[in-house]
Structures are given as C-alpha cells and as structure tokens.
Write a protein that holds these residues in place. Structure first.
Motif, PDB file in Angstrom:
ATOM      1  N   GLU A   1      29.205   9.736   4.465  1.00  0.00           N
ATOM      2  CA  GLU A   1      29.808   8.786   5.396  1.00  0.00           C
ATOM      3  C   GLU A   1      28.816   7.704   5.805  1.00  0.00           C
ATOM      4  O   GLU A   1      29.176   6.527   5.904  1.00  0.00           O
ATOM      5  N   LEU A   2      27.567   8.081   6.047  1.00  0.00           N
ATOM      6  CA  LEU A   2      26.548   7.098   6.417  1.00  0.00           C
ATOM      7  C   LEU A   2      26.269   6.131   5.264  1.00  0.00           C
ATOM      8  O   LEU A   2      26.107   4.930   5.490  1.00  0.00           O
ATOM      9  N   GLU A   3      26.222   6.649   4.051  1.00  0.00           N
ATOM     10  CA  GLU A   3      26.013   5.783   2.888  1.00  0.00           C
ATOM     11  C   GLU A   3      27.176   4.804   2.727  1.00  0.00           C
ATOM     12  O   GLU A   3      26.970   3.617   2.454  1.00  0.00           O
TER      13      GLU A   3
ATOM     14  N   ILE B   1      21.425  13.999  14.033  1.00  0.00           N
ATOM     15  CA  ILE B   1      22.291  14.714  13.085  1.00  0.00           C
ATOM     16  C   ILE B   1      21.835  16.152  12.923  1.00  0.00           C
ATOM     17  O   ILE B   1      22.647  17.081  12.932  1.00  0.00           O
ATOM     18  N   LYS B   2      20.529  16.355  12.798  1.00  0.00           N
ATOM     19  CA  LYS B   2      20.002  17.721  12.679  1.00  0.00           C
ATOM     20  C   LYS B   2      20.347  18.547  13.910  1.00  0.00           C
ATOM     21  O   LYS B   2      20.719  19.719  13.802  1.00  0.00           O
TER      22      LYS B   2
ATOM     23  N   GLN C   1      26.173  18.460   6.341  1.00  0.00           N
ATOM     24  CA  GLN C   1      25.085  17.560   5.973  1.00  0.00           C
ATOM     25  C   GLN C   1      25.519  16.614   4.848  1.00  0.00           C
ATOM     26  O   GLN C   1      25.271  15.419   4.906  1.00  0.00           O
ATOM     27  N   SER C   2      26.187  17.150   3.867  1.00  0.00           N
ATOM     28  CA  SER C   2      26.656  16.352   2.743  1.00  0.00           C
ATOM     29  C   SER C   2      27.701  15.331   3.194  1.00  0.00           C
ATOM     30  O   SER C   2      27.634  14.160   2.817  1.00  0.00           O
ATOM     31  N   THR C   3      28.651  15.765   3.997  1.00  0.00           N
ATOM     32  CA  THR C   3      29.704  14.874   4.474  1.00  0.00           C
ATOM     33  C   THR C   3      29.136  13.748   5.325  1.00  0.00           C
ATOM     34  O   THR C   3      29.500  12.576   5.146  1.00  0.00           O
ATOM     35  N   ILE C   4      28.237  14.085   6.220  1.00  0.00           N
ATOM     36  CA  ILE C   4      27.638  13.075   7.088  1.00  0.00           C
ATOM     37  C   ILE C   4      26.827  12.084   6.259  1.00  0.00           C
ATOM     38  O   ILE C   4      26.904  10.876   6.470  1.00  0.00           O
ATOM     39  N   ARG C   5      26.058  12.579   5.299  1.00  0.00           N
ATOM     40  CA  ARG C   5      25.264  11.695   4.438  1.00  0.00           C
ATOM     41  C   ARG C   5      26.173  10.730   3.674  1.00  0.00           C
ATOM     42  O   ARG C   5      25.912   9.531   3.601  1.00  0.00           O
TER      43      ARG C   5
END
Length: 68
Positions: free
Chosen positions: A34-36, A4-5, A28-32
């Motif tokens: 979605e993963l949660e 992701i980074k 970063q916020s969107t990916i986090r």
C-alpha cells in the motif's frame, strides 16, 4: 517505519500465538504494498501537476525565485 512496527506488534499481542507470525508477515506485506502504491500515485500526481504548470511558466518562475 517505527510506527508500523509498533502497530504490527500491538496486533500480534492480541492474537493467539499460533496466528501471530502469519499475521505479522501478511500485515507487513500488505502495508508495504500500500505504501509503495501510494508513493507511485503521489509521484504520478506530482509529475502531472508539474507538466500542467510548466507550459504556463509557473515552475520556471518558482525555481528562479528560490535561487534569488
């Protein structure tokens, strides 16, 4: 997380410098999030699957076999 980074870094390189930091934070916020959400969904599916199998004794049989 390393992937992701690297993805976010690759996206930043393609953007004008004035947009890089805002875009990084947003991605970063969107990916986090979605993963949660995916994790919560997978947990719910796993719990439902186990609850459907338990009355039939499948879960008990699987765990008893793994201890032998």
């Amino acid at each position: 997380m390393n992937l992701i980074k690297r993805y976010i870094q690759a996206v930043k390189i393609e953007l004008p410098s004035s947009q890089r930091e805002d875009t990084r934070r947003e991605l970063q916020s969107t990916i986090r999030e979605e993963l949660e959400a995916l994790h919560e969904y997978a947990e719910a599916v796993w719990t439902r699957m186990l609850s459907n199998l338990e009355p039939r004794g499948f879960v008990r049989n699987i765990f008893c076999r793994s201890k032998e």
